[in-house]
Design a protein around this motif. Structure first.
Motif, PDB file in Angstrom:
ATOM      1  N   LEU A  57       1.867   2.031  -2.416  1.00 23.96           N
ATOM      2  CA  LEU A  57       1.023   0.932  -1.953  1.00 23.96           C
ATOM      3  C   LEU A  57       1.463   0.448  -0.573  1.00 23.96           C
ATOM      4  O   LEU A  57       0.623   0.214   0.308  1.00 23.96           O
ATOM      5  CB  LEU A  57       1.048  -0.219  -2.957  1.00 23.96           C
ATOM      6  CG  LEU A  57       0.355   0.061  -4.298  1.00 23.96           C
ATOM      7  CD1 LEU A  57       0.699  -1.022  -5.318  1.00 23.96           C
ATOM      8  CD2 LEU A  57      -1.145   0.191  -4.118  1.00 23.96           C
ATOM      9  N   ASP A  58       2.758   0.315  -0.375  1.00 31.28           N
ATOM     10  CA  ASP A  58       3.277  -0.120   0.932  1.00 31.28           C
ATOM     11  C   ASP A  58       2.919   0.882   2.030  1.00 31.28           C
ATOM     12  O   ASP A  58       2.522   0.494   3.131  1.00 31.28           O
ATOM     13  CB  ASP A  58       4.796  -0.304   0.878  1.00 31.28           C
ATOM     14  CG  ASP A  58       5.229  -1.497   0.029  1.00 31.28           C
ATOM     15  OD1 ASP A  58       4.382  -2.365  -0.277  1.00 31.28           O
ATOM     16  OD2 ASP A  58       6.429  -1.545  -0.329  1.00 31.28           O
ATOM     17  N   ARG A  61      -0.806   0.581   2.837  1.00 36.33           N
ATOM     18  CA  ARG A  61      -1.052  -0.624   3.646  1.00 36.33           C
ATOM     19  C   ARG A  61      -0.615  -0.404   5.095  1.00 36.33           C
ATOM     20  O   ARG A  61      -1.285  -0.849   6.032  1.00 36.33           O
ATOM     21  CB  ARG A  61      -0.332  -1.821   3.037  1.00 36.33           C
ATOM     22  CG  ARG A  61      -0.981  -2.332   1.776  1.00 36.33           C
ATOM     23  CD  ARG A  61      -0.305  -3.614   1.269  1.00 36.33           C
ATOM     24  NE  ARG A  61      -0.699  -3.867  -0.091  1.00 36.33           N
ATOM     25  CZ  ARG A  61       0.085  -3.668  -1.165  1.00 36.33           C
ATOM     26  NH1 ARG A  61       1.330  -3.262  -1.025  1.00 36.33           N
ATOM     27  NH2 ARG A  61      -0.379  -3.909  -2.370  1.00 36.33           N
ATOM     28  N   ALA A  64      -3.222   1.713   6.804  1.00 36.34           N
ATOM     29  CA  ALA A  64      -4.405   0.896   7.129  1.00 36.34           C
ATOM     30  C   ALA A  64      -4.123   0.002   8.335  1.00 36.34           C
ATOM     31  O   ALA A  64      -4.983  -0.161   9.212  1.00 36.34           O
ATOM     32  CB  ALA A  64      -4.823   0.062   5.924  1.00 36.34           C
ATOM     33  N   ALA A  65      -2.926  -0.542   8.410  1.00 38.64           N
ATOM     34  CA  ALA A  65      -2.565  -1.430   9.520  1.00 38.64           C
ATOM     35  C   ALA A  65      -2.379  -0.675  10.837  1.00 38.64           C
ATOM     36  O   ALA A  65      -2.379  -1.291  11.909  1.00 38.64           O
ATOM     37  CB  ALA A  65      -1.276  -2.184   9.181  1.00 38.64           C
ATOM     38  N   ILE A  75      -7.482  -0.569  -0.255  1.00 37.47           N
ATOM     39  CA  ILE A  75      -6.576   0.356  -0.941  1.00 37.47           C
ATOM     40  C   ILE A  75      -7.037   0.438  -2.398  1.00 37.47           C
ATOM     41  O   ILE A  75      -7.053  -0.571  -3.105  1.00 37.47           O
ATOM     42  CB  ILE A  75      -5.102  -0.133  -0.893  1.00 37.47           C
ATOM     43  CG1 ILE A  75      -4.673  -0.518   0.521  1.00 37.47           C
ATOM     44  CG2 ILE A  75      -4.177   0.897  -1.530  1.00 37.47           C
ATOM     45  CD1 ILE A  75      -4.731   0.564   1.536  1.00 37.47           C
TER      46      ILE A  75
END
Length: 189
Positions: A57-58, A61, A64-65, A75
């Motif tokens: 998940l990290d 993210r 995406a960033a 997500i």
């Protein structure tokens, strides 16, 4: 009908190739007024993913960033938490049942499209899904989808998550192979 672009993968870790694809997807998504779902794949019959769920998940993210866009990037963990091995056919049917009013557009690399007829219900996928094709260096598209909506070319970027993981094991630098946001995850932990 709302458009959703499904960009699936292990993203373990996301590379500059993933970032380049996502940046171009964002441009196309703006054009067709779509949002992007980063679909974190679960384990497959041919591939076990060793990173834990929180790491995955990290990393997603951070990917995406790493792109500049006004497009909504979500997500999605539908496959990540699936008990049985991940198969695109199952995911496609589940999404269509859960979201009947959404037009899903699937992102596939030429390497994946070249083997899709070997997948469970591969011909159905090829004939029924809407596709964005990512041209991969060294691959010619052998199986043209019935609904090919867009093609992305990220040039000569040749890097894989497997290569990055091996470089990490070997203590070699990876900063030039992953987005800065992904690199920063490692330095903050």
């Amino acid at each position: 009908m709302k458009n959703i672009i499904i960009y699936g993968g292990a993203f373990n870790p996301p590379t500059i190739a993933h970032q380049a694809v996502l940046q171009q997807l964002a441009g196309y998504a703006e054009h067709i007024q779509a949002e992007i779902w980063l679909m974190l794949s679960g384990n497959r019959k041919d591939k076990q993913i060793t990173a834990n769920i929180q790491q995955r998940l990290d990393l997603a993210r951070a990917l995406a960033a790493s792109v500049s866009t006004s497009v909504k990037i979500v997500i999605k963990t539908d496959e990540l938490y699936r008990v049985k091995p991940t198969e695109t056919y199952d995911t496609a049917l589940e999404l269509k049942k859960e979201y009947p009013d959404i037009n899903f557009i699937w992102v596939f690399g030429t390497d994946s499209l070249n083997t899709i007829l070997d997948w469970r219900h591969g011909r159905w996928l090829l004939n029924h899904l809407s596709f964005i094709l990512v041209n991969r260096v060294g691959y010619k598209c052998l199986n043209r989808p019935k609904k090919l909506l867009h093609t992305i070319d990220i040039g000569n970027i040749k890097v894989s998550s497997t290569e990055v993981r091996q470089r990490m094991i070997d203590g070699q630098p990876i900063a030039h192979l992953v987005p800065e946001a992904v690199m920063n995850l490692g330095s903050s932990s």
